[in-house]
Scaffold this active site. Structure first.
Site, PDB file in Angstrom:
ATOM      1  N   CYS A  58      26.887  71.446  80.381  1.00 55.55           N
ATOM      2  CA  CYS A  58      26.641  69.993  80.336  1.00 55.55           C
ATOM      3  C   CYS A  58      27.863  69.461  79.655  1.00 55.55           C
ATOM      4  O   CYS A  58      28.433  69.900  78.635  1.00 55.55           O
ATOM      5  CB  CYS A  58      25.468  69.721  79.348  1.00 55.55           C
ATOM      6  SG  CYS A  58      24.904  68.063  79.052  1.00 55.55           S
ATOM      7  N   PHE A 268      -7.051  75.407  66.932  1.00 53.03           N
ATOM      8  CA  PHE A 268      -5.725  74.481  67.341  1.00 53.03           C
ATOM      9  C   PHE A 268      -5.683  74.303  68.757  1.00 53.03           C
ATOM     10  O   PHE A 268      -4.625  74.556  69.414  1.00 53.03           O
ATOM     11  CB  PHE A 268      -4.657  75.154  66.878  1.00 53.03           C
ATOM     12  CG  PHE A 268      -4.586  75.493  65.200  1.00 53.03           C
ATOM     13  CD1 PHE A 268      -4.209  74.393  64.345  1.00 53.03           C
ATOM     14  CD2 PHE A 268      -4.885  76.733  64.852  1.00 53.03           C
ATOM     15  CE1 PHE A 268      -4.333  74.639  63.087  1.00 53.03           C
ATOM     16  CE2 PHE A 268      -4.857  76.976  63.499  1.00 53.03           C
ATOM     17  CZ  PHE A 268      -4.518  76.003  62.468  1.00 53.03           C
ATOM     18  N   ASP A 335      -3.235  79.246  68.124  1.00 53.54           N
ATOM     19  CA  ASP A 335      -1.884  78.429  68.303  1.00 53.54           C
ATOM     20  C   ASP A 335      -1.708  77.562  67.276  1.00 53.54           C
ATOM     21  O   ASP A 335      -1.662  76.306  67.485  1.00 53.54           O
ATOM     22  CB  ASP A 335      -1.905  77.864  69.789  1.00 53.54           C
ATOM     23  CG  ASP A 335      -0.532  77.561  70.183  1.00 53.54           C
ATOM     24  OD1 ASP A 335       0.273  77.574  69.465  1.00 53.54           O
ATOM     25  OD2 ASP A 335      -0.538  76.831  71.209  1.00 53.54           O
ATOM     26  N   CYS A 361       5.067  79.403  67.521  1.00 51.92           N
ATOM     27  CA  CYS A 361       6.548  78.910  67.718  1.00 51.92           C
ATOM     28  C   CYS A 361       7.196  79.070  66.440  1.00 51.92           C
ATOM     29  O   CYS A 361       8.314  78.665  66.373  1.00 51.92           O
ATOM     30  CB  CYS A 361       6.274  77.399  67.769  1.00 51.92           C
ATOM     31  SG  CYS A 361       5.500  76.234  66.462  1.00 51.92           S
TER      32      CYS A 361
END
Length: 403
Positions: A58, A268, A335, A361
Site C-alpha cells: 500500500c 454475548f 464470544d 479476540c
C-alpha cells in the site's frame, strides 16, 4: 545514532531490542540504527534487513496507522500470530492442537471506522497516522472493500455540512446486502436543516441507511446482513465481524465445536452471527447485553423459514453472568469482548455443560478463561487462529472444549 538488533516483536507489532528499545515496523533479526528517545527509535534506518521483509503493497503504509505489518511476509505474520496464541496458552500451562490460521485477503474489510475532519478546502477522510491525531487520506487503501472505498467522498460531503473544523467526526461504514450502512458520531447537533441536508446526501450517494449520533436520518433500504439463511438488520453502528471470510471461518469452527447439540446457549450473541446458523439445526437461547441487537436478531429469526426456536434474553453478563443451574444446554457458545468473561467462565465450568465453543479476540484473556475450564475437568480439544484484521497485531481465535 545507535545501532541495535531486533530480538522479537511485541504484541502491538513493534520490534523490541536490548534495553528494551521499541522500534516500529521492523522484524526480528534486523539490525537498525536511529536516535533513541524515551526508549524508542521512531524513524529507524534498516542496516541489515530480514529475509521476511517485503515491499509494503500500500502506498499509504508509511503515513497511515491503519496497518502495522505490511513490511512483513504473509508467512511471517501468520507464524507470529499463531505464536502469540501459543505463548498465551503456555503462560497458563495449556497446550492443544492449533489448526493453523485463516487469514482474510486484501480488500476484504467490510466494516471500518474512518476519521473525518472538515478543512478550509473541503474535508479529510481516512485513518490516523501512527500515534497521532493527524488524518491520512487513503484513496488507494489495500484493506477496505471496494464498497467501503466508495464511502470516502460520502464522508467528505457529510463533514462539509455536519462537521466542525475544531473537532473530528467518526464515520462507521458497514457494507450490507442493500448497500452502505453509515453511522456518524461527533458532528454538529441534529436540527431540521442539518437533517434535511444529510438526507439529501444519503439520497445522492444511494446510502442504504444513515444515522447521526444514533438517530436514523435516512433509510432507503434496510441494511441487512446474512447470518446463515437469515437476514438481520443490526442497529446503527452495531458490531459485525470485520470480514466475511473471517466470519465464515469463525462460524465453521463454532458449528463444529457445538456438534450435534440440540439445545444451545449463545452468550454475548450480538445480532445473531452464530445464533442463527446454529438455529438451522438446534434450538438456541441468545443472551446479550444490548437490547437493540437482540430485537434485530429476533426479527431476523421471525422472518426466516425452517429455523428451530430462538429465544432471547437481555442481560449484562459481566454484572449478572448466567449461573450454573441456568446453563441447562447441550452446548454453550461464548464470544466475549477483549476483557474476556472470567465470572461467566466460572459458572460454565460449574455447570458441566458437555460442549463449549469459545471465540475470542484476545489470546491472553482467552487463555486465562480456558484455564478455568481445564481446571474444572474440560479438555481444550483444538483451536483455529483467525486473522481478519490483516496487517494489524490483532489476533482472534475459535476453540472447542468438551467434558
Amino acid at each position: 545514532m545507535t545501532e541495535i538488533t531486533i530480538e522479537r516483536l511485541g504484541h502491538q507489532g513493534d520490534g523490541i531490542g536490548p534495553g528494551p528499545v521499541f522500534v516500529p515496523r521492523v522484524l526480528p533479526g534486523e539490525v537498525v540504527e536511529g536516535q533513541i528517545e524515551d526508549g524508542r527509535i521512531e524513524a529507524p534506518r534498516i542496516v541489515r534487513p530480514s529475509a521476511d521483509r517485503i515491499k509494503p503493497p500500500c502506498p499509504h503504509f508509511k503515513s497511515c496507522g491503519g496497518c502495522a505489518l505490511q513490511h512483513a511476509s504473509d508467512a511471517f505474520v501468520g507464524q507470529w500470530k499463531v505464536g502469540i496464541v501459543e505463548q498465551a496458552l503456555t503462560a497458563q500451562g495449556l497446550t492443544t492442537e492449533i489448526r493453523g490460521i485463516a487469514t482474510s485477503p486484501p480488500n476484504s474489510r467490510r466494516r471500518a471506522t474512518l476519521a473525518v475532519r472538515r478543512t478550509k478546502k473541503g474535508a479529510l477522510v481516512g485513518f490516523h497516522a501512527p500515534k497521532s491525531d493527524v488524518i491520512t487520506p487513503i484513496p488507494n487503501c489495500h484493506l477496505l472493500t471496494p464498497a467501503l472505498m466508495s464511502a470516502l467522498p460520502i464522508g467528505e460531503a457529510l463533514a462539509t455540512v455536519g462537521g466542525s473544523r475544531k473537532g473530528e467526526v467518526k464515520m462507521t461504514v458497514t457494507e450490507s446486502e442493500a448497500g452502505l450502512d453509515i453511522s456518524v458520531s461527533g458532528g454538529k447537533p441534529l436540527d431540521l436543516k442539518l437533517e434535511t441536508e444529510l438526507a439529501g446526501i444519503a439520497g445522492e450517494f444511494d446510502v442504504a441507511r444513515l444515522a447521526w449520533d444514533g438517530e436514523v436520518v435516512a433509510m432507503a433500504r434496510p441494511p441487512a446482513q446474512r447470518f446463515g439463511s437469515a437476514l438481520v438488520t443490526p442497529p446503527p453502528g452495531a458490531f459485525l465481524q470485520a470480514t466475511k471470510p473471517g466470519e465464515t471461518a469463525l462460524t465453521a469452527a463454532v458449528l463444529e465445536a457445538v456438534g450435534n447439540a440440540s439445545r444451545v446457549i449463545d452468550l454475548f450473541s450480538g445480532s445473531g452471527t452464530f445464533t442463527l446458523p446454529i438455529a438451522e439445526r438446534a434450538g438456541v437461547l441468545a443472551v446479550e447485553g444490548v437490547d437493540d441487537m437482540l430485537t434485530a436478531l429476533d426479527a431476523g429469526w421471525r422472518h426466516s423459514k425452517g429455523l428451530h426456536a430462538v429465544k432471547t434474553e437481555t442481560r449484562d453478563l459481566f454484572r449478572r453472568p448466567l449461573l450454573s443451574d441456568e446453563l441447562r444446554a447441550d452446548a454453550v457458545i461464548i464470544d466475549p469482548p477483549r476483557a474476556g468473561a472470567e465470572a461467566q467462565m466460572v459458572e460454565i465450568a460449574a455447570s458441566g455443560v458437555p460442549r463449549i465453543a469459545a471465540v475470542s479476540c484476545n489470546p491472553v484473556t482467552f487463555a486465562r478463561d480456558a484455564k478455568i475450564l481445564t481446571d474444572a475437568g474440560y479438555t481444550l480439544n483444538w483451536l483455529v487462529v483467525v486473522d481478519q484484521f490483516r496487517w494489524s497485531p490483532h489476533v482472534e481465535l475459535a476453540a472447542c472444549f468438551t467434558r
